[in-house]
Design a protein around this motif. Structure first.
Motif, PDB file in Angstrom:
ATOM      1  N   ASP A  86      40.413  65.523  61.008  1.00  0.00           N
ATOM      2  CA  ASP A  86      40.291  64.133  61.439  1.00  0.00           C
ATOM      3  C   ASP A  86      41.636  63.564  61.881  1.00  0.00           C
ATOM      4  OD1 ASP A  86      38.885  61.790  62.005  1.00  0.00           O
ATOM      5  OD2 ASP A  86      39.251  60.950  60.012  1.00  0.00           O
ATOM      6  N   ALA A  87      42.385  64.389  62.626  1.00  0.00           N
ATOM      7  CA  ALA A  87      43.674  63.973  63.203  1.00  0.00           C
ATOM      8  C   ALA A  87      44.600  63.351  62.157  1.00  0.00           C
ATOM      9  CB  ALA A  87      43.461  63.006  64.363  1.00  0.00           C
ATOM     10  N   PRO A  88      45.080  64.142  61.204  1.00  0.00           N
ATOM     11  CA  PRO A  88      45.897  63.567  60.110  1.00  0.00           C
ATOM     12  C   PRO A  88      47.229  63.011  60.568  1.00  0.00           C
ATOM     13  CG  PRO A  88      46.031  65.959  60.070  1.00  0.00           C
ATOM     14  CD  PRO A  88      44.981  65.608  61.093  1.00  0.00           C
ATOM     15  N   ASP A 147      52.337  68.867  60.002  1.00  0.00           N
ATOM     16  CA  ASP A 147      51.337  69.280  60.987  1.00  0.00           C
ATOM     17  C   ASP A 147      50.746  70.640  60.595  1.00  0.00           C
ATOM     18  OD1 ASP A 147      50.023  68.912  63.632  1.00  0.00           O
ATOM     19  OD2 ASP A 147      51.075  70.779  64.053  1.00  0.00           O
ATOM     20  N   PRO A 148      49.420  70.758  60.494  1.00  0.00           N
ATOM     21  CA  PRO A 148      48.796  71.965  59.928  1.00  0.00           C
ATOM     22  C   PRO A 148      49.148  73.266  60.634  1.00  0.00           C
ATOM     23  CG  PRO A 148      47.186  70.194  60.079  1.00  0.00           C
ATOM     24  CD  PRO A 148      48.414  69.716  60.785  1.00  0.00           C
ATOM     25  N   THR A 149      49.342  73.227  61.952  1.00  0.00           N
ATOM     26  CA  THR A 149      49.663  74.452  62.691  1.00  0.00           C
ATOM     27  C   THR A 149      51.126  74.521  63.115  1.00  0.00           C
ATOM     28  OG1 THR A 149      49.083  73.478  64.829  1.00  0.00           O
ATOM     29  CG2 THR A 149      47.302  74.562  63.593  1.00  0.00           C
ATOM     30  N   SER A 190      47.124  58.248  53.625  1.00  0.00           N
ATOM     31  CA  SER A 190      48.188  57.660  54.443  1.00  0.00           C
ATOM     32  C   SER A 190      49.330  57.232  53.523  1.00  0.00           C
ATOM     33  CB  SER A 190      47.674  56.443  55.212  1.00  0.00           C
ATOM     34  OG  SER A 190      48.750  55.669  55.721  1.00  0.00           O
ATOM     35  N   PRO A 191      50.458  57.939  53.529  1.00  0.00           N
ATOM     36  CA  PRO A 191      51.578  57.535  52.658  1.00  0.00           C
ATOM     37  C   PRO A 191      52.010  56.091  52.873  1.00  0.00           C
ATOM     38  CG  PRO A 191      51.938  59.743  53.508  1.00  0.00           C
ATOM     39  CD  PRO A 191      50.741  59.200  54.225  1.00  0.00           C
ATOM     40  N   ASN A 199      43.257  69.849  65.114  1.00  0.00           N
ATOM     41  CA  ASN A 199      43.567  68.814  64.122  1.00  0.00           C
ATOM     42  C   ASN A 199      42.457  67.782  63.985  1.00  0.00           C
ATOM     43  OD1 ASN A 199      45.984  70.137  63.891  1.00  0.00           O
ATOM     44  ND2 ASN A 199      47.263  68.357  64.305  1.00  0.00           N
ATOM     45  N   LEU A 200      41.949  67.298  65.128  1.00  0.00           N
ATOM     46  CA  LEU A 200      40.870  66.304  65.084  1.00  0.00           C
ATOM     47  C   LEU A 200      39.582  66.923  64.569  1.00  0.00           C
ATOM     48  CD1 LEU A 200      39.854  63.451  65.697  1.00  0.00           C
ATOM     49  CD2 LEU A 200      39.406  64.193  68.050  1.00  0.00           C
ATOM     50  N   GLU A 201      39.304  68.132  65.008  1.00  0.00           N
ATOM     51  CA  GLU A 201      38.049  68.800  64.641  1.00  0.00           C
ATOM     52  C   GLU A 201      37.981  69.074  63.143  1.00  0.00           C
ATOM     53  OE1 GLU A 201      34.371  70.831  65.049  1.00  0.00           O
ATOM     54  OE2 GLU A 201      35.467  69.589  66.498  1.00  0.00           O
TER      55      GLU A 201
END
Length: 542
Positions: A484-486, A526-528, A270-271, A479-481
């Motif tokens: 862990d919902a970053p 966001d990863p996607t 967490s920045p 993201n959650l899977e």
């Protein structure tokens, strides 16, 4: 209700250092040549400077060129840098290191960047520039031939359901021969231009950091006016690019911030919380004990540098400043390069419009890129192009490589290190160690809600969310899977929350858009790339 329209020679989106420098230089040229040139600047903040995180070190090189008499004009540069310090922090201690040459601030000034922008706006208006704060550019307008025709501001008074309310006012179309996009880092309109005109073809992807900043009033006994202190090391691990700054302004004020590269790998990081625990370090905490936190904010910053500069011009417009990515990462400075890019753009626009005569709509001012390559901006960024990507192999390698690049090759190494997109860097949560952050003490470290409260953020709650999802299922199913919902952690304002039902099951993502401080980290990390940040109503937010 139909939108009204207004015509200008040049419309500039964003009243930051680059946009205002563009406007001023255009009017200077018009006065020098005796030509008519109408210039309009629109700004989404409630006033000029409202969107600027104050507290920066300014290299006055571009300002010297724009206004050689800036001292006589009363520019708000009151605190010359008196001393540089560079420290490496361990968990409980730290030691001073030699200051890298790029961080030598002799001749520079610690400034309120917001005040500087307000002063630049005063100079611009005195020269005939029209500036309209409180209006967010929400749409790029195109002519029939595909060139940029201008922009449209967003409608005011649209409810959360997307329907006009009793206070509805339609946006205004601003048409121009040239539209200059100076939206800052990750501009919401600029990123659509990248795609439409393929401006990133042949360049590296832009990479980013998140900078989180606070302004403090501190005990006079610990204040050292003119001191610039940078640190690396703790609290982040050696695989994460990060570091701090403390700038001692006048009037017992300190601007303190922490920057973390958004190519970090651990989704538990967490920045915001890294910044808060940084302030508890024994070498740092004494600056803030007994002081008062005045303001808070966060912004994404460009870190791609030279190899990520896109094509800068397209039919009907061009890009300047941090919207294009002119930050000098080792210096941690971008205002001087942003200003110079705007001044160069103005000179290219004026020459192109003069040459074109009556047929001057929708021109591609290709000369802008060529002119910029012949300025000190190009040389400056090229010399430091390898320093930031060298840290992707860890802190020790990055420091050694930076020393070799700087002292042995003097910025002229026969190689160029490449960049990779930040959103691809996260590792699965199960492969990474969780980070247990200490509870904020309310004295030098704080929580997100109290921070957002002093961020000058103000969104009308009954408006459409400006944080949009391309696919509403991805936050939970992907993201959650896997991570862990970053988004709950990379957002520094508590915008994203995973909510469970009364049985502790059926997770859903809740978006608290009113908390947004406009840092745009979610749009980047966001990863996607499922989150799309668009402008809210004008006049709201920092």
């Amino acid at each position: 209700m139909e939108r009204e329209s207004m015509e200008y020679d040049v419309v500039i989106v964003g009243a930051g250092p680059s946009g205002l420098s563009t406007a001023i230089r255009l009017r200077q040229i018009a006065e020098e040549t005796g030509t008519e040139l109408s210039v309009c600047v629109i700004e989404k903040g409630s006033e000029v400077g409202a969107h600027i995180l104050s507290g920066a070190v300014l290299e006055p090189r571009a300002l010297n060129e724009l206004f050689p008499d800036w001292k006589e004009r009363g520019a708000p540069l009151h605190t010359p840098v008196a001393q540089d310090k560079f420290m490496f922090l361990t968990r409980k201690s730290g030691f001073r290191m030699p200051t890298p040459p790029q961080m030598n601030n002799h001749g520079n000034y610690i400034v309120s960047l917001g005040n500087l922008c307000r002063w630049l706006a005063e100079q611009a208006e005195a020269m005939g520039v029209e500036i309209y704060p409180g209006f967010a550019a929400a749409e790029v307008l195109y002519a029939e031939d595909g060139s940029v025709r201008g922009i449209a501001t967003g409608d005011m008074g649209i409810g959360k359901d997307g329907e006009p309310t009793a206070n509805h006012t339609p946006g205004i179309e601003l048409h121009a021969k040239q539209t200059v996009f100076s939206e800052g880092c990750r501009g919401s309109l600029t990123k659509t231009l990248f795609d439409r005109f393929n401006l990133r073809d042949g360049t590296d992807p832009q990479t980013y950091g998140i900078g989180i900043k606070e302004l403090w009033e501190v005990d006079p006994s610990v204040h050292q006016e003119g001191l610039v202190l940078h640190t690396i090391g703790w609290p982040v691990d050696s695989s994460t690019y990060g570091g701090s700054f403390l700038y001692h302004l006048e009037n017992n004020q300190i601007s303190v911030g922490y920057v973390i590269g958004l190519d970090y790998q651990n989704p538990h990081l967490s920045p915001f919380d890294e910044f808060q625990r940084f302030k508890t370090h024994p070498k740092i905490r004494p600056f803030f004990e007994g002081g008062r936190r005045v303001a808070y904010g966060a912004r994404a910053i460009n870190e791609g540098g030279f190899q990520s500069i896109p094509k800068l011009a397209f039919p009907g417009g061009l890009i300047v400043g941090c919207a294009a990515g002119f930050l000098n990462v080792p210096k941690i400075k971008g205002s001087h390069t942003a200003m110079k890019s705007g001044m160069t753009a103005a000179e290219a626009i004026a020459a192109a419009l003069n040459t074109a005569g009556e047929n001057n709509h929708g021109l591609e001012v290709a000369d802008y890129g060529d002119r910029l390559k012949n300025t000190w901006v190009w040389d400056e960024l090229r010399q430091v192009r390898n320093i930031r990507p060298g840290f992707r192999s860890g802190l020790l390698f990055g420091l050694v490589h930076a020393a070799i690049d700087t002292y042995l090759f003097r910025g002229k190494a026969p190689w160029t290190l490449r960049h990779h997109p930040d959103h691809e860097s996260l590792r699965p949560a199960t492969h990474c160690e969780k980070i247990n952050y200490p509870r904020p003490d309310g004295k030098v470290s704080f929580d997100k809600p109290s921070s957002v409260f002093i961020s000058n953020t103000n969104h009308e709650e009954n408006q459409p969310d400006h944080l949009t999802l391309k696919d509403a299922d991805i936050p939970v199913k992907y993201n959650l899977e896997y991570y862990d919902a970053p988004e709950q952690r990379f957002c520094p304002a508590g915008v994203y929350e995973i909510i469970l039902d009364s049985d502790g099951e059926n997770p859903t993502l809740q978006i608290n858009a009113q908390n947004c401080v406009h840092c745009k980290t979610c749009d980047i990390k966001d990863p996607t790339q499922n989150i799309n940040w668009v402008v809210p109503e004008g006049g709201g937010g920092t």
